[in-house]
Design an enzyme around this catalytic site. Structure first.
Site, PDB file in Angstrom:
ATOM      1  N   GLY A 292       1.020  -1.333   0.189  1.00 45.45           N
ATOM      2  CA  GLY A 292       0.083   0.233   0.315  1.00 45.45           C
ATOM      3  C   GLY A 292       0.713   1.591  -0.022  1.00 45.45           C
ATOM      4  N   SER A 293       0.114   2.005   0.749  1.00 42.81           N
ATOM      5  CA  SER A 293       0.861   3.269   0.781  1.00 42.81           C
ATOM      6  C   SER A 293       2.610   4.087   1.210  1.00 42.81           C
ATOM      7  CB  SER A 293      -0.006   4.943   1.572  1.00 42.81           C
ATOM      8  OG  SER A 293      -1.179   4.581   0.512  1.00 42.81           O
ATOM      9  N   THR A 294       2.966   2.748   1.791  1.00 46.29           N
ATOM     10  CA  THR A 294       4.148   2.549   2.185  1.00 46.29           C
ATOM     11  C   THR A 294       5.095   2.626   1.302  1.00 46.29           C
ATOM     12  OG1 THR A 294       4.279   0.000   2.818  1.00 46.29           O
ATOM     13  CG2 THR A 294       3.630   1.620   4.338  1.00 46.29           C
ATOM     14  N   ILE A 295       4.446   2.215   0.077  1.00 40.57           N
ATOM     15  CA  ILE A 295       5.485   2.305  -0.734  1.00 40.57           C
ATOM     16  C   ILE A 295       5.898   3.919  -1.405  1.00 40.57           C
ATOM     17  CG2 ILE A 295       5.464   1.798  -3.461  1.00 40.57           C
ATOM     18  CD1 ILE A 295       6.740   0.005  -1.817  1.00 40.57           C
ATOM     19  N   LYS A 296       4.500   4.486  -1.267  1.00 43.10           N
ATOM     20  CA  LYS A 296       5.101   5.817  -1.889  1.00 43.10           C
ATOM     21  C   LYS A 296       6.134   7.035  -1.957  1.00 43.10           C
ATOM     22  CE  LYS A 296      -0.472   6.954  -1.647  1.00 43.10           C
ATOM     23  NZ  LYS A 296      -1.360   6.913  -0.828  1.00 43.10           N
TER      24      LYS A 296
END
Length: 580
Positions: A292-296
């Protein structure tokens, strides 16, 4: 008959008897010489064959400790009860007493003896406690004896179970470090020649045939203090949020050492009688999920590397959604015109997608792959999953957009922690280690890797991630008083057989501390929280905040944000907060 004849007859009989006795004595003397001199070696060998035995002499398995020598797995001497079925089968009247002492059913004992009645050795019960061994010995049942062995004991119990693992009844590693380093830990038994009595008990040790060789002791990278702390907070969070499972990992960013790794549900390696096989998995290493958003932060770092973006570059996220082909990407709300830094702070899917589409597929893929996403961490841990990062050649625009915010790829908790460690240092993804590793060894390993991002890009991204934990960000509950924290929240819909499942989520938080001079990285994953809230910033971030506050204190890492400490701001304003 005359008196003279009678005298002669008597003397003749006496001489005959004396002759017979003399012959008998001579025969006995010859036989004694034969037995004691001529046939001594043969007869001694026959006697020894009945009472002299070569028995195995066990050696203890190597000890496993944490980085400071605290024992995590030790071997203690115990007895195992064995029997000679040929002898014990004749002692039927003693079976009931023996079965009661061993706490087994008499029928099971009888079945075992009958099945092996032509053998001379069978274990009745392995590695019994001292009280049971004494009760059996006091029975003095012919054909029953004790054999010395070692039993594995795990002082930290379930707190380190998933890392350390356990051994089987033959002391061979089955899970975790016990399995990964089984050859180094395994001992080589010795052998000695002994004399046994009719009950099979050793009455004399004659000679040692082969020296026993203990296994090698191994010091892990784990810090038991941090392990306890992480275990306690993760367990509380999983229970509080009625979640299915959870994992947490802490890495030393400079060496790649695993300082703590915990999972829920856990198990007690000292008592596995009611163990569920699903509890054995070290989920931090084996279970994959979409991050999820931890890749942003990696998407943004890749965008900065193109030279066309910086932290204040405007990104239009109006009207809160974005169509890519036939798919629509949504934000939590319409953030309007924001800059790149706010894309991270507010966790905008629309903003991340637009940044990804402004890059070539190859450039974005290389940014992810260069920090270790989609490959094994190099830990050597049994059953580790490498995650999934598909080749950019197959990406369409929608794949490039969704992968920018962590969908369409998969990772493990450990792999994500390794990627964040690269983000925290110079962009080189060091292989993860469960063994102690010096800084010089880590520096040598680092030369094998190229930095994923420039120092300027890394510094800029960490600054953006600090805004996530600051007021107005999505991860404020990860804040640690006195320290600058850089982090990122993630709330991920779980996929099922027919696509993504409604009301089924994974909450994630990944963070770096201290942000000014990073030392630690921690990733927290909570699977299927069922509380009122399911967001990463509400469910996973508090675990990070509590554990990291304790870890920074235990490791004596100095604060880098003193004004944020209670009472410190007032002291600084008064001018009495300096050194004396």
């Amino acid at each position: 008959m005359s008196e003279q004849d009678q005298s002669l007859s008597y003397r003749g009989r006496r001489l005959l008897v004396l002759g017979v006795l003399a012959l008998a004595a001579a025969g006995l003397a010859v036989r004694a010489v034969n037995l004691q001199v001529l046939d001594k070696d043969f007869l001694q060998g026959q006697g020894d064959a009945r009472f002299l035995r070569v028995v195995s002499e066990p050696a203890h398995r190597g000890m496993i400790t944490d980085r400071f020598g605290e024992p995590l797995a030790i071997s203690t001497p115990v007895d195992s009860v064995w029997a000679n079925p040929k002898v014990l089968i004749l002692e039927r009247d003693s079976w009931t007493k023996l079965a009661r002492a061993l706490r087994i059913k008499r029928a099971d004992l009888e079945r075992l003896l009958v099945a092996r009645q032509h053998k001379e050795f069978v274990y009745l019960k392995r590695r019994v406690n001292p009280d049971m061994a004494q009760r059996v010995s006091e029975l003095e049942i012919p054909g029953v004896a004790m054999a010395p062995e070692y039993r594995r004991f795990y002082p930290a119990g379930e707190v380190t179970a998933h890392v350390v693992g356990f051994t089987d009844v033959d002391d061979a590693g089955q899970e975790g470090v016990e399995l990964a380093f089984d050859e180094r830990l395994r001992s080589i038994p010795g052998a000695k020649r002994v004399i046994k009595d009719r009950l099979g008990r050793i009455v004399e040790s004659v000679e040692r045939v082969r020296e026993p060789q203990p296994g090698e002791d191994i010091a892990l990278s784990i810090d038991l203090r941090l392990q306890y702390l992480a275990y306690r907070e993760l367990k509380a969070a999983v229970r509080r949020n009625r979640a299915d499972a959870g994992s947490a990992v802490i890495l030393d960013v400079h060496t790649g050492e695993v300082l703590a790794m915990v999972n829920q549900p856990a198990y007690n390696p000292n008592n596995r009688s009611k163990l569920k096989r699903s509890h054995l998995r070290n989920r931090a290493v084996t279970d994959v999920f979409e991050p999820g958003s931890t890749i942003k932060p990696f998407t943004v770092a890749a965008a900065l590397e193109t030279g066309r973006f910086h932290s204040q570059t405007p990104v239009d996220t109006t009207p809160g959604y974005f169509r890519v082909g036939r798919k629509t990407i949504h934000d939590f709300r319409d953030y309007g015109l924001i800059d790149v830094s706010t894309v991270i702070q507010k966790s905008s899917n629309v903003g991340a997608s637009k940044l990804a589409l402004a890059q070539s597929p190859e450039h974005l893929w290389k940014a992810f792959a260069s920090v270790g996403l989609g490959e094994s961490t190099g830990s050597g841990f049994p059953g580790e999953s490498g995650g999934l990062l598909t080749d950019y050649g197959s990406w369409r625009d929608i794949q490039r957009a969704t992968i920018s915010y962590g969908y369409g790829m998969s990772t493990t908790t450990l792999q994500l922690a390794r990627a964040y460690a690269a983000l925290a240092t110079d962009g080189r993804p060091l292989p993860v280690s469960f063994l102690r590793r010096s800084r010089s060894e880590a520096n040598e390993l680092a030369t094998l890797y190229e930095p994923a991002f420039s120092a300027d890009s890394l510094h800029a991204v960490r600054g953006m991630m600090e805004r996530v934990v600051a007021e107005g960000g999505t991860g404020t509950r990860a804040a640690v008083s006195g320290y600058r924290i850089a982090g990122k929240t993630g709330t991920v819909k779980k996929s099922g057989a027919g696509g993504y499942v409604e009301d089924s989520f994974i909450a994630v938080f990944a963070g770096i501390a201290p942000a000014s001079e990073p030392r630690l990285v921690m990733v927290v994953m909570i699977d299927e929280p069922r509380g009122e809230k399911y967001y990463g910033g509400v469910v996973a971030a508090p675990v990070f905040g509590k554990v990291m506050a304790g870890a920074l204190r235990l490791l004596d890492i100095p604060p880098d944000d003193l004004p944020s400490m209670p009472g410190q701001r007032l002291a600084l304003l008064r001018g009495d907060g300096g050194a004396h």
